[in-house]
Motif scaffolding. Structure first.
Motif, mmCIF file in Angstrom:
data_model
loop_
_atom_site.group_PDB
_atom_site.id
_atom_site.type_symbol
_atom_site.label_atom_id
_atom_site.label_comp_id
_atom_site.label_asym_id
_atom_site.label_seq_id
_atom_site.Cartn_x
_atom_site.Cartn_y
_atom_site.Cartn_z
ATOM 1 N N VAL A 1 0.640 -1.115 0.131
ATOM 2 C CA VAL A 1 -0.212 0.157 0.082
ATOM 3 C C VAL A 1 0.516 1.569 0.176
ATOM 4 O O VAL A 1 0.623 2.332 -0.585
ATOM 5 N N GLY A 2 2.248 1.428 0.529
ATOM 6 C CA GLY A 2 3.424 2.329 0.262
ATOM 7 C C GLY A 2 3.707 2.947 -0.493
ATOM 8 O O GLY A 2 3.246 3.974 -0.749
ATOM 9 N N ILE A 3 4.113 1.260 -1.295
ATOM 10 C CA ILE A 3 4.578 1.935 -3.063
ATOM 11 C C ILE A 3 3.712 1.918 -3.392
ATOM 12 O O ILE A 3 3.668 3.507 -4.539
ATOM 13 N N ALA A 4 1.905 2.241 -3.294
ATOM 14 C CA ALA A 4 0.749 1.976 -4.180
ATOM 15 C C ALA A 4 0.753 3.518 -3.980
ATOM 16 O O ALA A 4 0.587 4.703 -4.943
ATOM 17 N N LEU A 5 0.771 3.945 -2.943
ATOM 18 C CA LEU A 5 0.383 5.475 -2.580
ATOM 19 C C LEU A 5 1.238 6.575 -2.485
ATOM 20 O O LEU A 5 1.349 7.504 -3.373
ATOM 21 N N SER A 6 2.673 6.436 -2.647
ATOM 22 C CA SER A 6 4.040 7.235 -3.128
ATOM 23 C C SER A 6 3.350 7.229 -4.028
ATOM 24 O O SER A 6 3.667 8.386 -4.749
ATOM 25 N N CYS A 7 3.755 6.520 -5.338
ATOM 26 C CA CYS A 7 3.798 6.049 -6.064
ATOM 27 C C CYS A 7 2.518 6.972 -7.059
ATOM 28 O O CYS A 7 3.042 7.778 -7.912
ATOM 29 N N VAL A 8 1.454 7.193 -6.445
ATOM 30 C CA VAL A 8 0.174 7.478 -7.189
ATOM 31 C C VAL A 8 0.389 9.177 -6.627
ATOM 32 O O VAL A 8 0.183 10.147 -7.178
ATOM 33 N N ILE A 9 1.463 9.482 -5.402
ATOM 34 C CA ILE A 9 0.921 10.858 -4.823
ATOM 35 C C ILE A 9 2.404 11.219 -6.087
ATOM 36 O O ILE A 9 2.584 13.014 -6.239
ATOM 37 N N PHE A 10 3.796 10.726 -6.203
ATOM 38 C CA PHE A 10 3.800 10.970 -7.181
ATOM 39 C C PHE A 10 4.034 10.780 -8.273
ATOM 40 O O PHE A 10 4.990 11.451 -9.932
ATOM 41 N N LYS A 11 2.775 10.535 -8.755
ATOM 42 C CA LYS A 11 2.563 10.518 -10.062
ATOM 43 C C LYS A 11 3.365 9.849 -10.825
ATOM 44 O O LYS A 11 3.551 9.989 -12.132
ATOM 45 N N LYS A 12 3.923 8.633 -10.366
ATOM 46 C CA LYS A 12 4.333 7.481 -11.459
ATOM 47 C C LYS A 12 3.345 6.207 -12.115
ATOM 48 O O LYS A 12 3.311 5.812 -13.315
#
Length: 551
Positions: free
Chosen positions: A208-219
């Protein structure tokens, strides 16, 4: 995959820890026994599997055990050609654990290469934009990562251990983190979700941390993150249910069952409860001594490219989420430790390659880095020396087997009590039954044990005297103590305090004694012999029957 001398050193250090501590503990018992049964009876005959006799409170996954057993078979086949007969299969256990260590070691090397590739790409892009004046060099980032890794105790010691956190779980989470560094964001979300549902559900916090971080950084988009996460959970669930339902002979998905039992029902709390801050105030500090890597993390994060920030924030999210679980163990957050090392390596590489030596403070900073690694390695070796003394059950079983072989004893039964079984006794350590006919009984039920007691010829137990053995009022036979096994029980500071505070002692005289009078090797030998306290914890008995005493 790029290879370096440090990569070889990493695998060598992992192997060194394996050889020094070849036995396993109760936390590792399920997987090591499962691998033994798969290798011995194949996956098509599970009637003799150990878990059917000792199922435990909740089912655990066989997927990792099956993978390690499959990877071990080629090495074991070659070994069988070179060695026709052997008293026990402890060498097979070493091969199995070496394969576990290899999967972890290669995943660390893959992660190191991903880190270096990321920095090489950033440097190349900066050069193409003619930003050479602002370019910082990170050519040694991968090397610093491996140096910090090699000098750490927990990752090196446990990389070969059959704990569920290290059998495929840590290697695959390392691959997922590597894929983030390589820009394969959706694949990383998929893999981490897959690992969570199959191997260890706490990895879901990292996923979940990877998913949220990727979304936040627009990856990636939120829709894609959810889609690939569900895909990973779905495929993992299908594999887990298929494999584990077969081995357990009932429908199950072990990680979900374990979550319901340990977290929802709260049974994990019976093993101890710690405050929310424990991972940050105790466990991470324990894993990084001296705390150089932790201190470099803030600096490393400020310098980190976006991909590395995603990895580090995902790992921080993982630790924070698990902090709300009352029962805590360091191995639950072990998947975040590589990210901490990555940031530490980033900070170290920046200082080492870009700091100009103009001030004394700069020289001190650059001196601290290698000294910190050396200090950490020495501490790690100290922990290894102590840790190898914490497997007395394996030592007791090995000594018993040596006695059986040396005296050519056959067709006997030995009962092994629970404490030795929890500290090193495994099926791999048993003598070849076809040759020696030794039956190793591990009955726990007291009612069944009472009925079987008269059939035992030997005992490996924690009872220090024969009069304390159970059921002794049932027989006129006596028990003879034939062996003891020691275990680390503490430190005695008297030797070091007497040495340091001897009359007219100063720093220079003490160094003279250590280096020239005693030599460092002799001093360390004397220090360990006089400071490490070992006491008898397990006792091996032989039954002396009444007719034998009469004769």
């Amino acid at each position: 995959m790029r290879w370096s001398v440090l990569d070889t050193a990493l695998l060598a250090v992992i192997s060194f820890h394996l050889i020094k501590a070849p036995f396993t503990k109760v936390e590792e018992s399920f997987n090591i026994q499962a691998i033994h049964d798969i290798l011995t009876y194949s996956i098509f005959d599970i009637s003799q599997y150990d878990h059917l006799r000792f199922p435990g409170v909740v089912p655990r996954t066989f997927v990792g055990a099956v993978i390690i057993a499959m990877l071990s078979r080629p090495y074991l086949y070659i070994s069988s050609l070179l060695q026709t007969a052997r008293p026990t299969s402890i060498d097979v256990q070493l091969v199995v654990r070496a394969v576990v260590g290899l999967t972890n070691g290669l995943s660390f090397i893959y992660l190191k290469n991903a880190l270096q590739d990321m920095f090489d790409k950033v440097t190349k892009e900066q050069k193409e934009k003619n930003e050479e004046k602002d370019i910082c060099i990170y050519d040694s980032a991968g090397s610093w990562f491996l140096l910090f890794l090699i000098s750490s105790f927990h990752l090196m010691f446990y990389s070969t251990r059959t704990l569920p956190n290290f059998i495929m779980t840590l290697p695959l989470t390392n691959v997922a983190l590597s894929w983030v560094l390589l820009g394969r964001y959706n694949a990383a979300i998929f893999l981490s979700a897959f690992v969570a549902i199959v191997f260890r559900l706490e990895v879901s916090a990292l996923s979940v941390g990877i998913a949220l971080s990727c979304v936040i950084f627009k990856k990636t988009t939120l829709v894609d993150a959810i889609k690939f996460g569900i895909f990973g959970l779905g495929l993992g669930s299908a594999i887990g249910i298929t494999v584990d339902s077969y081995f357990w002979q009932e429908w199950c998905l072990p990680e979900v069952d374990g979550f319901l039992f340990n977290v929802v029902a709260g049974y994990a709390s019976k093993w101890g409860v710690e405050p929310v801050t424990a991972y940050f105030t105790h466990y991470l500090r324990m894993m990084f001594m001296p705390p150089t890597v932790l201190l470099l993390n803030y600096f490393g994060y400020k310098l980190a490219p976006t991909k590395l920030k995603i990895v580090s924030l995902a790992s921080l999210f993982h630790v924070i989420i698990l902090s709300f679980q009352p029962h805590k163990e360091w191995r639950f957050i072990i998947y975040a430790v590589p990210s901490i090392l990555l940031l530490g390596a980033t900070g170290a590489a920046h200082l080492w390659e870009n700091m100009k030596i103009k001030k004394v403070t700069n020289v001190l900073f650059l001196t601290i880095l290698p000294l910190s690694i050396l200090t950490s390695f020495l501490i790690s070796m100290g922990f290894l020396y102590i840790s190898k003394l914490n497997y007395p059950g394996g030592e007791a079983l090995a000594s018993f087997n040596d006695m059986i072989v040396e005296n050519d004893i056959t067709n006997v039964t030995v009962h092994v009590s629970i404490p030795p079984c929890m500290t090193g006794v495994t099926l791999f350590g048993e003598l070849n039954y076809d040759v020696y006919g030794v039956n190793y009984d591990k009955t726990e039920n007291s009612t069944v044990l009472r009925d079987m007691w008269p059939t035992f010829d030997f005992l490996i137990t924690h009872e220090p005297t024969a009069v304390q053995l159970p059921f002794e009022n049932m027989t006129t036979d006596h028990w003879e103590l034939i062996g003891t096994t020691k275990m680390f029980t503490g430190f005695d500071p008297k030797y070091i305090t007497d040495f340091v505070f001897q009359e007219r002692a100063n720093v220079f005289s003490l160094l003279k004694q250590i280096i020239f009078d005693k030599t460092p090797a002799v001093f360390l030998k004397e220090l360990t012999a006089n400071s490490i306290v070992k006491n008898d914890v397990f006792f091996t008995y032989k039954r002396i029957k009444q007719d034998e005493r009469t004769n």
